[in-house]
Motif scaffolding. Structure first.
Motif, PDB file in Angstrom:
ATOM      1  N   GLY A  10      10.293  21.140  -4.293  1.00 58.18           N
ATOM      2  CA  GLY A  10      10.732  20.918  -2.913  1.00 58.18           C
ATOM      3  C   GLY A  10       9.827  21.526  -1.859  1.00 58.18           C
ATOM      4  N   ARG A  11       8.755  22.183  -2.281  1.00 57.17           N
ATOM      5  CA  ARG A  11       7.823  22.763  -1.321  1.00 57.17           C
ATOM      6  C   ARG A  11       6.614  21.840  -1.133  1.00 57.17           C
ATOM      7  N   ARG A  12       6.054  21.877   0.058  1.00 56.87           N
ATOM      8  CA  ARG A  12       4.833  21.120   0.316  1.00 56.87           C
ATOM      9  C   ARG A  12       3.643  21.805  -0.351  1.00 56.87           C
ATOM     10  N   LEU A  13       2.599  21.028  -0.592  1.00 59.65           N
ATOM     11  CA  LEU A  13       1.364  21.622  -1.096  1.00 59.65           C
ATOM     12  C   LEU A  13       0.934  22.752  -0.165  1.00 59.65           C
ATOM     13  N   MET A  14       0.500  23.854  -0.734  1.00 53.54           N
ATOM     14  CA  MET A  14       0.085  24.993   0.072  1.00 53.54           C
ATOM     15  C   MET A  14      -1.311  24.808   0.654  1.00 53.54           C
ATOM     16  N   VAL A  15      -2.123  23.968   0.012  1.00 56.34           N
ATOM     17  CA  VAL A  15      -3.501  23.753   0.474  1.00 56.34           C
ATOM     18  C   VAL A  15      -3.813  22.259   0.445  1.00 56.34           C
ATOM     19  N   VAL A  16      -4.278  21.726   1.559  1.00 59.93           N
ATOM     20  CA  VAL A  16      -4.825  20.360   1.613  1.00 59.93           C
ATOM     21  C   VAL A  16      -6.137  20.443   2.387  1.00 59.93           C
ATOM     22  N   PRO A  17      -7.055  19.543   2.143  1.00 59.30           N
ATOM     23  CA  PRO A  17      -8.339  19.583   2.863  1.00 59.30           C
ATOM     24  C   PRO A  17      -8.146  19.477   4.370  1.00 59.30           C
ATOM     25  N   ARG A  18      -9.007  20.168   5.096  1.00 58.18           N
ATOM     26  CA  ARG A  18      -8.952  20.115   6.562  1.00 58.18           C
ATOM     27  C   ARG A  18      -9.305  18.718   7.077  1.00 58.18           C
ATOM     28  N   ALA A  19     -10.304  18.100   6.460  1.00 61.72           N
ATOM     29  CA  ALA A  19     -10.751  16.776   6.903  1.00 61.72           C
ATOM     30  C   ALA A  19      -9.822  15.697   6.360  1.00 61.72           C
ATOM     31  N   ARG A  20      -9.314  14.844   7.224  1.00 60.29           N
ATOM     32  CA  ARG A  20      -8.412  13.774   6.782  1.00 60.29           C
ATOM     33  C   ARG A  20      -9.083  12.860   5.766  1.00 60.29           C
ATOM     34  N   ALA A  21     -10.381  12.627   5.939  1.00 64.70           N
ATOM     35  CA  ALA A  21     -11.104  11.722   5.039  1.00 64.70           C
ATOM     36  C   ALA A  21     -11.190  12.268   3.619  1.00 64.70           C
ATOM     37  N   GLU A  22     -10.845  13.547   3.419  1.00 63.09           N
ATOM     38  CA  GLU A  22     -10.936  14.151   2.099  1.00 63.09           C
ATOM     39  C   GLU A  22      -9.568  14.441   1.491  1.00 63.09           C
ATOM     40  N   ARG A  23      -8.505  14.100   2.185  1.00 64.80           N
ATOM     41  CA  ARG A  23      -7.162  14.352   1.659  1.00 64.80           C
ATOM     42  C   ARG A  23      -6.802  13.315   0.593  1.00 64.80           C
ATOM     43  N   PRO A  24      -5.840  13.653  -0.270  1.00 64.19           N
ATOM     44  CA  PRO A  24      -5.487  12.734  -1.367  1.00 64.19           C
ATOM     45  C   PRO A  24      -5.164  11.334  -0.876  1.00 64.19           C
ATOM     46  N   ASP A  25      -5.692  10.348  -1.572  1.00 59.60           N
ATOM     47  CA  ASP A  25      -5.453   8.950  -1.237  1.00 59.60           C
ATOM     48  C   ASP A  25      -3.986   8.604  -1.470  1.00 59.60           C
ATOM     49  N   HIS A  26      -3.330   8.033  -0.455  1.00 58.70           N
ATOM     50  CA  HIS A  26      -1.901   7.718  -0.537  1.00 58.70           C
ATOM     51  C   HIS A  26      -1.591   6.782  -1.697  1.00 58.70           C
ATOM     52  N   ASP A  27      -2.382   5.733  -1.849  1.00 60.27           N
ATOM     53  CA  ASP A  27      -2.103   4.745  -2.897  1.00 60.27           C
ATOM     54  C   ASP A  27      -2.254   5.351  -4.292  1.00 60.27           C
ATOM     55  N   LEU A  28      -3.254   6.216  -4.472  1.00 63.87           N
ATOM     56  CA  LEU A  28      -3.453   6.852  -5.774  1.00 63.87           C
ATOM     57  C   LEU A  28      -2.318   7.827  -6.076  1.00 63.87           C
ATOM     58  N   LEU A  29      -1.897   8.571  -5.051  1.00 64.74           N
ATOM     59  CA  LEU A  29      -0.750   9.472  -5.246  1.00 64.74           C
ATOM     60  C   LEU A  29       0.519   8.679  -5.564  1.00 64.74           C
TER      61      LEU A  29
END
Length: 309
Positions: free
Chosen positions: A279-298
């Motif tokens: 129930g917790r959000r990821l604690m770390v995601v990339p600062r740059a949007r272009a490097e964040r996890p791909d929605h479709d792959l997730l």
């Protein structure tokens, strides 16, 4: 008393050995990337020596007869992958000429390295001014009609340089070996840099305890070696993610733990390592949007998680 000065060949050999040894130590045997500024720390014979050209893709020092290193610049938006060069069916890799002139000084420097069979260092961009050094790389041949050189890691170059015909099994091995030597280290370095060497789930900072996890396995068609198909995860969360014990919602990056694990009573590792993250959000995601996890792959990964157990 006369002192024998090293020949150019001796200087060349000693320089390359010293550079590769230094890079091995500075990157913790390839575990970490290195920045452009950090590369300026290298010295040889008591003097600072540039291993990579800051303005050009090919570094040919005046003291050497051939190229010392090549560079591929990182592009975050480059066709969903952090590199443009492709591994062929025989495990070889392409590197384009500098411009269209075959007689350009940098192309001549690579041609000389090919003819002398000199080992090169490949500085592969994994972020802005951040590189994963890959070495030794050898140039096997030139394809003038395509304005490119064909390269391979040392182990693959040894196979392909043989006069013995190469069967399909050996080609598959060579391709797998090239991926292990090039794609996997570049993928890891890119992901670690994007996540600041911290686990996305628990924020653990120790690089030796972290993996670059694929959202979609690289054996699958969608499993590209791109930062957008990657997550920096500690060993336990990587294993839990791969075994569909842990899932990540694609819409909000909320972590979910499989119900049977939530119901289980086992001890502090299960409770703090997994159950408490439900129930917790990821604690770390990339600062740059272009490097964040791909929605479709997730989304693909999350659907598999929801049907597991």
């Amino acid at each position: 008393m006369e002192v024998d000065l090293p020949t150019q060949e001796e200087f060349d050999r000693e320089l390359r050995l010293a550079a590769m040894g230094w890079l091995t130590r500075r990157t913790q045997d390839g575990l970490e990337a290195i920045t452009s500024d950090e590369l300026l720390d290298f010295s040889f014979g008591g003097e600072r020596f540039r291993l990579m050209d800051a303005q050009r893709g090919i570094r040919k020092p005046r003291q050497l007869a051939s190229a010392l290193s090549i560079r591929t610049v990182y592009r975050a938006d480059e066709s969903r992958r952090p590199y443009a060069d492709e591994i062929g069916t025989d495990g070889t890799i392409t590197y384009k000429w500098r411009g269209d002139d075959p007689d350009h000084a940098e192309n001549r420097a690579l041609r000389e390295a090919m003819e002398r069979r000199q080992p090169l260092i490949w500085f592969f961009g994994v972020g802005v001014a951040a590189y994963k050094p890959i070495f030794p790389i050898y140039i096997l041949r030139e394809e003038p009609e395509k304005h490119q050189f064909i390269l391979a890691p040392e182990s693959v170059a040894d196979i392909l340089s043989s006069d013995t015909p190469i069967d399909d099994n050996l080609k598959r091995y060579a391709k797998t070996e090239s991926k292990r030597r090039l794609h996997q280290p570049v993928f890891r370095a890119t992901v670690m840099r994007a996540y600041e060497t911290r686990c996305a789930v628990c924020s653990l900072r120790h690089g030796e305890l972290l993996d670059a996890a694929h959202i979609i396995p690289d054996a699958e068609e969608a499993g590209i070696a791109s930062v957008r198909n990657g997550l920096a995860l500690c060993k336990i969360h990587h294993a839990a993610f791969d075994k569909k014990i842990l899932g990540i919602r694609p819409d909000n990056y909320v972590v979910e733990i499989r119900q049977d694990l939530l119901d289980e009573i086992d001890g502090p590792m299960l409770r703090h390592g997994l159950q408490d993250h439900h129930g917790r959000r990821l604690m770390v995601v990339p600062r740059a949007r272009a490097e964040r996890p791909d929605h479709d792959l997730l989304e693909i990964s999350y659907r598999k998680f929801r049907t597991a157990g």
